[in-house]
Write a protein that holds these residues in place. Structure first.
Motif, PDB file in Angstrom:
ATOM      1  N   GLU A  80     -19.166 -43.974 -96.889  1.00 18.29           N
ATOM      2  CA  GLU A  80     -20.388 -43.787 -96.118  1.00 18.29           C
ATOM      3  C   GLU A  80     -21.362 -44.931 -96.372  1.00 18.29           C
ATOM      4  OE1 GLU A  80     -21.811 -39.899 -97.144  1.00 18.29           O
ATOM      5  OE2 GLU A  80     -20.530 -38.926 -95.671  1.00 18.29           O
ATOM      6  N   VAL A  81     -20.881 -46.140 -96.160  1.00 20.59           N
ATOM      7  CA  VAL A  81     -21.709 -47.327 -96.312  1.00 20.59           C
ATOM      8  C   VAL A  81     -21.487 -48.231 -95.109  1.00 20.59           C
ATOM      9  CG1 VAL A  81     -19.929 -48.523 -97.663  1.00 20.59           C
ATOM     10  CG2 VAL A  81     -22.309 -49.269 -97.818  1.00 20.59           C
ATOM     11  N   SER A  82     -22.549 -48.811 -94.638  1.00 19.83           N
ATOM     12  CA  SER A  82     -22.437 -49.752 -93.516  1.00 19.83           C
ATOM     13  C   SER A  82     -23.392 -50.900 -93.758  1.00 19.83           C
ATOM     14  CB  SER A  82     -22.774 -49.056 -92.187  1.00 19.83           C
ATOM     15  OG  SER A  82     -24.108 -48.573 -92.190  1.00 19.83           O
ATOM     16  N   TRP A  83     -23.020 -52.051 -93.262  1.00 19.11           N
ATOM     17  CA  TRP A  83     -23.872 -53.217 -93.427  1.00 19.11           C
ATOM     18  C   TRP A  83     -23.639 -54.195 -92.282  1.00 19.11           C
ATOM     19  CZ3 TRP A  83     -19.457 -52.399 -96.257  1.00 19.11           C
ATOM     20  CH2 TRP A  83     -18.493 -53.404 -96.273  1.00 19.11           C
ATOM     21  N   THR A  84     -24.608 -55.081 -92.105  1.00 20.81           N
ATOM     22  CA  THR A  84     -24.547 -56.044 -91.013  1.00 20.81           C
ATOM     23  C   THR A  84     -25.005 -57.406 -91.510  1.00 20.81           C
ATOM     24  OG1 THR A  84     -25.117 -54.303 -89.434  1.00 20.81           O
ATOM     25  CG2 THR A  84     -25.296 -56.576 -88.671  1.00 20.81           C
ATOM     26  N   PRO A  85     -24.145 -58.402 -91.495  1.00 21.15           N
ATOM     27  CA  PRO A  85     -24.595 -59.737 -91.903  1.00 21.15           C
ATOM     28  C   PRO A  85     -25.582 -60.309 -90.892  1.00 21.15           C
ATOM     29  CG  PRO A  85     -22.381 -59.850 -90.980  1.00 21.15           C
ATOM     30  CD  PRO A  85     -22.728 -58.386 -91.091  1.00 21.15           C
ATOM     31  N   ASN A  86     -26.663 -60.899 -91.391  1.00 25.20           N
ATOM     32  CA  ASN A  86     -27.588 -61.587 -90.488  1.00 25.20           C
ATOM     33  C   ASN A  86     -27.857 -63.026 -90.922  1.00 25.20           C
ATOM     34  OD1 ASN A  86     -29.442 -61.291 -92.606  1.00 25.20           O
ATOM     35  ND2 ASN A  86     -30.403 -59.481 -91.691  1.00 25.20           N
ATOM     36  N   LEU A  87     -27.173 -63.458 -91.975  1.00 25.72           N
ATOM     37  CA  LEU A  87     -27.201 -64.857 -92.382  1.00 25.72           C
ATOM     38  C   LEU A  87     -25.854 -65.196 -92.987  1.00 25.72           C
ATOM     39  CD1 LEU A  87     -28.643 -67.570 -92.927  1.00 25.72           C
ATOM     40  CD2 LEU A  87     -29.456 -66.604 -95.085  1.00 25.72           C
ATOM     41  N   ALA A  88     -25.236 -66.234 -92.487  1.00 28.71           N
ATOM     42  CA  ALA A  88     -23.927 -66.650 -92.995  1.00 28.71           C
ATOM     43  C   ALA A  88     -23.791 -68.154 -92.859  1.00 28.71           C
ATOM     44  CB  ALA A  88     -22.799 -65.944 -92.237  1.00 28.71           C
ATOM     45  N   LYS A  89     -23.083 -68.729 -93.804  1.00 26.52           N
ATOM     46  CA  LYS A  89     -22.865 -70.177 -93.778  1.00 26.52           C
ATOM     47  C   LYS A  89     -21.589 -70.504 -94.516  1.00 26.52           C
ATOM     48  CE  LYS A  89     -25.383 -74.511 -94.240  1.00 26.52           C
ATOM     49  NZ  LYS A  89     -26.714 -75.126 -94.501  1.00 26.52           N
ATOM     50  N   GLU A 104     -26.791 -49.786 -95.488  1.00 23.17           N
ATOM     51  CA  GLU A 104     -27.196 -48.382 -95.566  1.00 23.17           C
ATOM     52  C   GLU A 104     -26.116 -47.621 -96.301  1.00 23.17           C
ATOM     53  OE1 GLU A 104     -27.994 -46.651 -91.808  1.00 23.17           O
ATOM     54  OE2 GLU A 104     -29.490 -48.150 -91.223  1.00 23.17           O
ATOM     55  N   LEU A 105     -26.518 -46.685 -97.143  1.00 24.96           N
ATOM     56  CA  LEU A 105     -25.572 -45.901 -97.928  1.00 24.96           C
ATOM     57  C   LEU A 105     -25.888 -44.423 -97.758  1.00 24.96           C
ATOM     58  CD1 LEU A 105     -23.302 -45.834-100.090  1.00 24.96           C
ATOM     59  CD2 LEU A 105     -25.095 -45.968-101.823  1.00 24.96           C
ATOM     60  N   GLY A 106     -24.845 -43.627 -97.498  1.00 25.29           N
ATOM     61  CA  GLY A 106     -25.026 -42.189 -97.342  1.00 25.29           C
ATOM     62  C   GLY A 106     -25.251 -41.803 -95.894  1.00 25.29           C
ATOM     63  N   SER A 107     -25.211 -40.479 -95.636  1.00 18.20           N
ATOM     64  CA  SER A 107     -25.382 -39.989 -94.267  1.00 18.20           C
ATOM     65  C   SER A 107     -26.637 -39.125 -94.132  1.00 18.20           C
ATOM     66  CB  SER A 107     -24.155 -39.176 -93.835  1.00 18.20           C
ATOM     67  OG  SER A 107     -23.891 -38.144 -94.777  1.00 18.20           O
ATOM     68  N   SER A 108     -26.761 -38.085 -94.947  1.00 23.71           N
ATOM     69  CA  SER A 108     -27.919 -37.191 -94.830  1.00 23.71           C
ATOM     70  C   SER A 108     -29.157 -37.808 -95.485  1.00 23.71           C
ATOM     71  CB  SER A 108     -27.607 -35.836 -95.453  1.00 23.71           C
ATOM     72  OG  SER A 108     -27.202 -35.990 -96.802  1.00 23.71           O
ATOM     73  N   GLU A 109     -29.006 -38.250 -96.734  1.00 21.05           N
ATOM     74  CA  GLU A 109     -30.102 -38.920 -97.430  1.00 21.05           C
ATOM     75  C   GLU A 109     -29.730 -40.391 -97.605  1.00 21.05           C
ATOM     76  OE1 GLU A 109     -31.213 -37.029-101.027  1.00 21.05           O
ATOM     77  OE2 GLU A 109     -31.443 -35.044-100.123  1.00 21.05           O
ATOM     78  N   LYS A 110     -30.160 -41.181 -96.678  1.00 15.61           N
ATOM     79  CA  LYS A 110     -29.774 -42.594 -96.677  1.00 15.61           C
ATOM     80  C   LYS A 110     -30.503 -43.388 -97.755  1.00 15.61           C
ATOM     81  CE  LYS A 110     -28.431 -43.124 -91.817  1.00 15.61           C
ATOM     82  NZ  LYS A 110     -27.041 -43.504 -92.124  1.00 15.61           N
ATOM     83  N   LYS A 111     -29.791 -44.341 -98.312  1.00 24.44           N
ATOM     84  CA  LYS A 111     -30.374 -45.334 -99.200  1.00 24.44           C
ATOM     85  C   LYS A 111     -30.182 -46.700 -98.551  1.00 24.44           C
ATOM     86  CE  LYS A 111     -29.478 -42.653-103.390  1.00 24.44           C
ATOM     87  NZ  LYS A 111     -28.821 -42.647-104.724  1.00 24.44           N
ATOM     88  N   TYR A 112     -31.115 -47.594 -98.858  1.00 26.85           N
ATOM     89  CA  TYR A 112     -31.116 -48.888 -98.176  1.00 26.85           C
ATOM     90  C   TYR A 112     -31.165 -50.020 -99.189  1.00 26.85           C
ATOM     91  CZ  TYR A 112     -32.427 -45.904 -94.241  1.00 26.85           C
ATOM     92  OH  TYR A 112     -32.458 -44.921 -93.286  1.00 26.85           O
ATOM     93  N   GLY A 113     -30.773 -51.187 -98.708  1.00 23.51           N
ATOM     94  CA  GLY A 113     -30.838 -52.357 -99.571  1.00 23.51           C
ATOM     95  C   GLY A 113     -30.393 -53.610 -98.845  1.00 23.51           C
ATOM     96  N   GLN A 114     -30.279 -54.673 -99.603  1.00 22.59           N
ATOM     97  CA  GLN A 114     -29.817 -55.966 -99.112  1.00 22.59           C
ATOM     98  C   GLN A 114     -28.620 -56.393 -99.961  1.00 22.59           C
ATOM     99  OE1 GLN A 114     -31.280 -57.718 -96.498  1.00 22.59           O
ATOM    100  NE2 GLN A 114     -32.783 -56.083 -96.175  1.00 22.59           N
ATOM    101  N   TYR A 115     -27.661 -57.041 -99.351  1.00 24.45           N
ATOM    102  CA  TYR A 115     -26.483 -57.461-100.102  1.00 24.45           C
ATOM    103  C   TYR A 115     -26.272 -58.967 -99.985  1.00 24.45           C
ATOM    104  CZ  TYR A 115     -23.745 -58.447 -95.922  1.00 24.45           C
ATOM    105  OH  TYR A 115     -23.299 -59.008 -94.766  1.00 24.45           O
ATOM    106  N   LEU A 116     -25.532 -59.510-100.918  1.00 23.49           N
ATOM    107  CA  LEU A 116     -25.082 -60.900-100.880  1.00 23.49           C
ATOM    108  C   LEU A 116     -23.614 -60.918-101.273  1.00 23.49           C
ATOM    109  CD1 LEU A 116     -25.401 -64.020-100.807  1.00 23.49           C
ATOM    110  CD2 LEU A 116     -26.142 -63.887-103.205  1.00 23.49           C
ATOM    111  N   THR A 117     -22.797 -61.507-100.439  1.00 25.36           N
ATOM    112  CA  THR A 117     -21.380 -61.673-100.737  1.00 25.36           C
ATOM    113  C   THR A 117     -21.007 -63.134-100.606  1.00 25.36           C
ATOM    114  OG1 THR A 117     -20.868 -59.461 -99.881  1.00 25.36           O
ATOM    115  CG2 THR A 117     -19.030 -60.971-100.166  1.00 25.36           C
ATOM    116  N   ILE A 118     -20.361 -63.653-101.636  1.00 25.19           N
ATOM    117  CA  ILE A 118     -19.836 -65.017-101.594  1.00 25.19           C
ATOM    118  C   ILE A 118     -18.332 -64.924-101.431  1.00 25.19           C
ATOM    119  CG2 ILE A 118     -19.565 -67.162-102.890  1.00 25.19           C
ATOM    120  CD1 ILE A 118     -22.263 -66.508-104.218  1.00 25.19           C
ATOM    121  N   TRP A 119     -17.815 -65.749-100.531  1.00 28.99           N
ATOM    122  CA  TRP A 119     -16.403 -65.726-100.180  1.00 28.99           C
ATOM    123  C   TRP A 119     -15.755 -67.064-100.512  1.00 28.99           C
ATOM    124  CZ3 TRP A 119     -14.205 -61.443 -97.438  1.00 28.99           C
ATOM    125  CH2 TRP A 119     -15.118 -60.476 -97.025  1.00 28.99           C
TER     126      TRP A 119
END
Length: 285
Positions: A80-89, A104-119
């Motif tokens: 139950e987690v979803s995210w959307t990249p809005n900056l990539a290089k 976003e994390l969870g369905s009924s009581e959502k938690k929010y944040g920002q992520y960084l992934t290096i590939w």
């Protein structure tokens, strides 16, 4: 039936490889990120992280730990987690890139944040190198996606260990210089190392965009930061790099806190290395 099952497994492996295929473009990286998100939604985080990680992938949970080791010990995880990249290089050499955006994390009581992934590229596929997330309130600001394609392509060449080490030493020296200036000139020293369109991910805050806003944020609440670098990697094309380590933060409110950090550097036209993304997560001791 056995033949059909084998064929189905082979097809699934082929689809996964295609989903992670790296052709040296930022578009291919964003596609890999989206397929990774779909995989977690369908299969959960344990299976997906193991599939998309390399042998050396680090995840911050909250301290850095090997991804395969961490997820192999977990029960089948949350999907139950979803995210959307809005900056990539992606680097000019196509072997290193990053994505960041809200989650976003969870369905009924959502938690929010920002992520960084290096590939990083491995055998022609995008694999996770570093993954972390910061918590925040529900993001209110709308961010226009920026998927920056390399200005040109530099074909990766063989580099021996001495050359690889020398390249990483340049980044370590840059960060050491930054840390020295933070001690001698205070928190405003960050201003000389940030790109104009830099991004800061700091717990409890939406993504902070732009050099001016980041410096203002630091000046408003932080008196001192001390950096202890523990890891570094650099693209073969010598235009993107990242570091990670532990930051000791002294707030103006007479409080000290430790954070794990990941910094992404990019090379400027004058050959200096500047920060394009900074991400902090609380460290457990």
């Amino acid at each position: 039936m056995k033949h059909l099952f084998s064929t189905a497994i082979a097809s699934l492996i082929a689809l996964t490889a295609f989903a992670q295929k790296n052709d040296g473009t930022t578009k291919s990286l964003v596609n890999a990120e989206k397929e990774f998100a779909k995989s977690i939604a369908k299969n959960g985080d344990k299976e997906s992280y193991i599939e998309y990680s390399s042998a050396n992938t680090l995840v911050f949970r909250p301290n850095p730990v090997n991804a395969k080791t961490f997820y192999s010990a977990q029960e089948k995880g949350d999907n139950e987690v979803s995210w959307t990249p809005n900056l990539a290089k992606v680097s000019r050499s196509g072997d290193l890139g990053f994505t960041t955006g809200p989650y976003e994390l969870g369905s009924s009581e959502k938690k929010y944040g920002q992520y960084l992934t290096i590939w990083k590229s491995e055998n022609g596929k995008w694999k996770l190198a570093v993954d972390l997330g910061t918590t925040s309130n529900k993001p209110l600001a709308k961010v226009t996606p920026q998927f920056v394609e390399p200005k040109d392509h530099v074909a990766p060449k063989f580099m021996n260990e001495r050359e690889i080490k020398a390249g990483r030493e340049i980044i370590l020296t840059t960060e050491k210089t930054l840390n020295t200036l933070l001690k001698t000139h205070g928190i405003a020293a960050f201003g000389g190392f940030l790109t104009d369109n830099a991004r800061l991910l700091f717990p409890g805050n939406e993504a902070i965009e732009g050099k001016g806003k980041i410096v203002s944020f630091y000046n408003g609440m932080i008196s001192k930061i001390n950096l202890k670098t523990t890891g570094v990697d650099k693209a073969i094309g010598s235009d993107l790099a990242y570091t990670y380590g532990v930051a000791t933060v002294d707030y103006k409110a007479d409080l000290r806190e430790s954070f794990n950090y990941v910094f992404v550097y990019e090379k400027a036209a004058d050959s200096s290395w500047n920060l394009i993304v900074q991400a902090f997560v609380p460290a457990e001791r």
